[in-house]
Design a protein around this motif. Sequence first.
Motif, PDB file in Angstrom:
ATOM      1  N   MET A   1       0.994  -1.272   0.355  1.00 37.90           N
ATOM      2  CA  MET A   1      -0.048   0.048   0.363  1.00 37.90           C
ATOM      3  C   MET A   1       1.374   1.369  -0.198  1.00 37.90           C
ATOM      4  N   LYS A   2       1.521   1.063   0.882  1.00 39.74           N
ATOM      5  CA  LYS A   2       2.525   2.475   0.691  1.00 39.74           C
ATOM      6  C   LYS A   2       3.383   2.867  -0.277  1.00 39.74           C
ATOM      7  N   ARG A   3       3.568   2.045  -1.631  1.00 36.95           N
ATOM      8  CA  ARG A   3       4.462   2.555  -2.756  1.00 36.95           C
ATOM      9  C   ARG A   3       3.167   2.338  -3.830  1.00 36.95           C
ATOM     10  N   ILE A   4       1.776   1.672  -3.083  1.00 37.46           N
ATOM     11  CA  ILE A   4       0.622   2.258  -4.613  1.00 37.46           C
ATOM     12  C   ILE A   4       0.675   3.689  -4.043  1.00 37.46           C
ATOM     13  N   ILE A   5       0.418   3.766  -2.878  1.00 31.12           N
ATOM     14  CA  ILE A   5       0.169   5.484  -2.159  1.00 31.12           C
ATOM     15  C   ILE A   5       1.200   6.697  -3.312  1.00 31.12           C
ATOM     16  N   ALA A   6       2.287   5.810  -2.813  1.00 30.29           N
ATOM     17  CA  ALA A   6       3.514   6.887  -3.083  1.00 30.29           C
ATOM     18  C   ALA A   6       3.474   7.403  -4.401  1.00 30.29           C
ATOM     19  N   GLU A   7       2.864   6.060  -5.564  1.00 24.68           N
ATOM     20  CA  GLU A   7       3.189   6.359  -7.407  1.00 24.68           C
ATOM     21  C   GLU A   7       2.069   7.197  -6.992  1.00 24.68           C
ATOM     22  N   ASP A   8       0.832   7.019  -6.022  1.00 21.24           N
ATOM     23  CA  ASP A   8      -0.198   7.830  -6.873  1.00 21.24           C
ATOM     24  C   ASP A   8      -0.087  10.052  -6.579  1.00 21.24           C
ATOM     25  N   LEU A   9       0.231   9.891  -5.718  1.00 19.41           N
ATOM     26  CA  LEU A   9       1.048  11.549  -5.176  1.00 19.41           C
ATOM     27  C   LEU A   9       2.171  11.933  -5.411  1.00 19.41           C
ATOM     28  N   LEU A  10       2.808  11.270  -6.122  1.00 19.35           N
ATOM     29  CA  LEU A  10       3.964  11.652  -7.230  1.00 19.35           C
ATOM     30  C   LEU A  10       3.463  11.619  -8.161  1.00 19.35           C
ATOM     31  N   LYS A  11       2.229  10.681  -8.982  1.00 17.93           N
ATOM     32  CA  LYS A  11       1.750  11.352 -10.713  1.00 17.93           C
ATOM     33  C   LYS A  11       1.218  12.422 -10.803  1.00 17.93           C
ATOM     34  N   ILE A  12       0.334  12.647  -9.452  1.00 18.31           N
ATOM     35  CA  ILE A  12      -0.404  13.802  -9.669  1.00 18.31           C
ATOM     36  C   ILE A  12       0.019  15.171  -9.393  1.00 18.31           C
ATOM     37  N   LYS A  13       1.234  14.931  -8.374  1.00 16.89           N
ATOM     38  CA  LYS A  13       2.498  15.791  -8.529  1.00 16.89           C
ATOM     39  C   LYS A  13       1.679  16.977  -6.464  1.00 16.89           C
TER      40      LYS A  13
ATOM     41  N   ASP B   1      11.976   6.699  -2.410  1.00 16.44           N
ATOM     42  CA  ASP B   1      12.665   5.916  -3.339  1.00 16.44           C
ATOM     43  C   ASP B   1      12.459   5.512  -4.453  1.00 16.44           C
ATOM     44  N   VAL B   2      10.739   5.757  -4.957  1.00 19.80           N
ATOM     45  CA  VAL B   2       9.999   5.385  -5.327  1.00 19.80           C
ATOM     46  C   VAL B   2       9.997   6.277  -6.528  1.00 19.80           C
ATOM     47  N   ALA B   3      10.632   7.751  -5.660  1.00 24.38           N
ATOM     48  CA  ALA B   3      10.982   9.117  -7.013  1.00 24.38           C
ATOM     49  C   ALA B   3      12.012   8.741  -7.301  1.00 24.38           C
ATOM     50  N   ALA B   4      12.904   8.678  -6.858  1.00 24.10           N
ATOM     51  CA  ALA B   4      13.900   7.789  -7.804  1.00 24.10           C
ATOM     52  C   ALA B   4      13.543   6.706  -8.557  1.00 24.10           C
ATOM     53  N   GLU B   5      12.988   6.016  -8.269  1.00 22.75           N
ATOM     54  CA  GLU B   5      13.261   4.517  -8.977  1.00 22.75           C
ATOM     55  C   GLU B   5      12.182   5.371 -10.382  1.00 22.75           C
ATOM     56  N   LYS B   6      11.377   5.720 -10.324  1.00 24.48           N
ATOM     57  CA  LYS B   6      10.232   6.157 -11.474  1.00 24.48           C
ATOM     58  C   LYS B   6      11.140   7.805 -12.009  1.00 24.48           C
ATOM     59  N   GLY B   7      12.392   7.791 -11.588  1.00 21.80           N
ATOM     60  CA  GLY B   7      12.942   8.827 -12.165  1.00 21.80           C
ATOM     61  C   GLY B   7      12.326  10.668 -12.189  1.00 21.80           C
ATOM     62  N   TYR B   8      11.473  11.021 -10.408  1.00 21.31           N
ATOM     63  CA  TYR B   8      11.226  11.769 -10.682  1.00 21.31           C
ATOM     64  C   TYR B   8      12.524  12.943  -9.972  1.00 21.31           C
ATOM     65  N   ILE B   9      13.574  12.413  -9.658  1.00 24.59           N
ATOM     66  CA  ILE B   9      14.344  12.204  -8.518  1.00 24.59           C
ATOM     67  C   ILE B   9      15.496  12.063  -9.185  1.00 24.59           C
ATOM     68  N   ALA B  10      17.105  11.964  -8.834  1.00 23.67           N
ATOM     69  CA  ALA B  10      18.517  11.778  -9.359  1.00 23.67           C
ATOM     70  C   ALA B  10      18.333  10.534  -7.947  1.00 23.67           C
ATOM     71  N   ARG B  11      18.896   9.536  -8.210  1.00 26.47           N
ATOM     72  CA  ARG B  11      18.855   8.449  -7.123  1.00 26.47           C
ATOM     73  C   ARG B  11      19.909   8.789  -5.824  1.00 26.47           C
ATOM     74  N   LYS B  12      20.553   9.762  -6.366  1.00 26.79           N
ATOM     75  CA  LYS B  12      21.550  10.263  -6.120  1.00 26.79           C
ATOM     76  C   LYS B  12      21.030  11.886  -4.826  1.00 26.79           C
ATOM     77  N   ASP B  13      19.819  12.000  -5.166  1.00 24.18           N
ATOM     78  CA  ASP B  13      19.380  13.356  -4.662  1.00 24.18           C
ATOM     79  C   ASP B  13      18.626  12.991  -3.086  1.00 24.18           C
TER      80      ASP B  13
END
Length: 212
Positions: free
Chosen positions: A1-13, A179-191
């Motif tokens: 659930m944590k990852r699904i919600i994280a993806e949802d929040l990132l997707k809609i900004k 972690d999800v943001a880096a995985e999906k390319g919203y931020i760089a892993r190094k950030d």
Amino acid sequence: MKRIIAEDLLKIKAVFFRPDEPFTWASGIKSPVYCDNRLTLSYPEVRCDIENGLAALIKENYPDAQVLMGTSTAGIAHAAITAHILGLPMGYVRSSAKDHGRKNQIEGRLEKGQKTVVVEDLISTGGSVLEVVDILRSNGADVLGIVSIFTYGMKKGVERLASAEVKNVSLTDFDVITDVAAEKGYIARKDIERLIAFRNDPSDESWIGEKK
């Protein structure tokens, strides 16, 4: 659930990272993240994930809940929809009492001793949600705890909640969403290191000057 919600929040900004161009919070703190969970109400699929998720958290963690109370204003809609799913009454707590009519600060019916769960959109330092808990307790509520969409996991917030003996369970958290943001390319892993540094100590702005 944590990852699904994280993806949802990132997707809609609803949660948006900008480590190289920090946002400024009302408190003056520079932040690499912007969070506006009110946006979730405008996206039916995301809204459904969140309200069903909040309902599941309440069933799991607060099975004896008798009423939901939303925080003003961001928690009100989420409390209403989640209460509808669970078949529970709901109300909300104003930031201050009305200066007219019955001068209510708590809207909706709250009985003495009623087992209450507070619905909040996000937890940062914990100050505002604990004010709501205090108001409910002073009006006789048996506050079982809080459910929230997102928590930063800031030390100050964690310590405040622990000191007040208030439990919080969130649909997702800062570590998962970075972690999800880096995985999906919203931020760089190094950030991620910079983002965690902010979360661990928001008053230390040294992360802002780090090289890309």
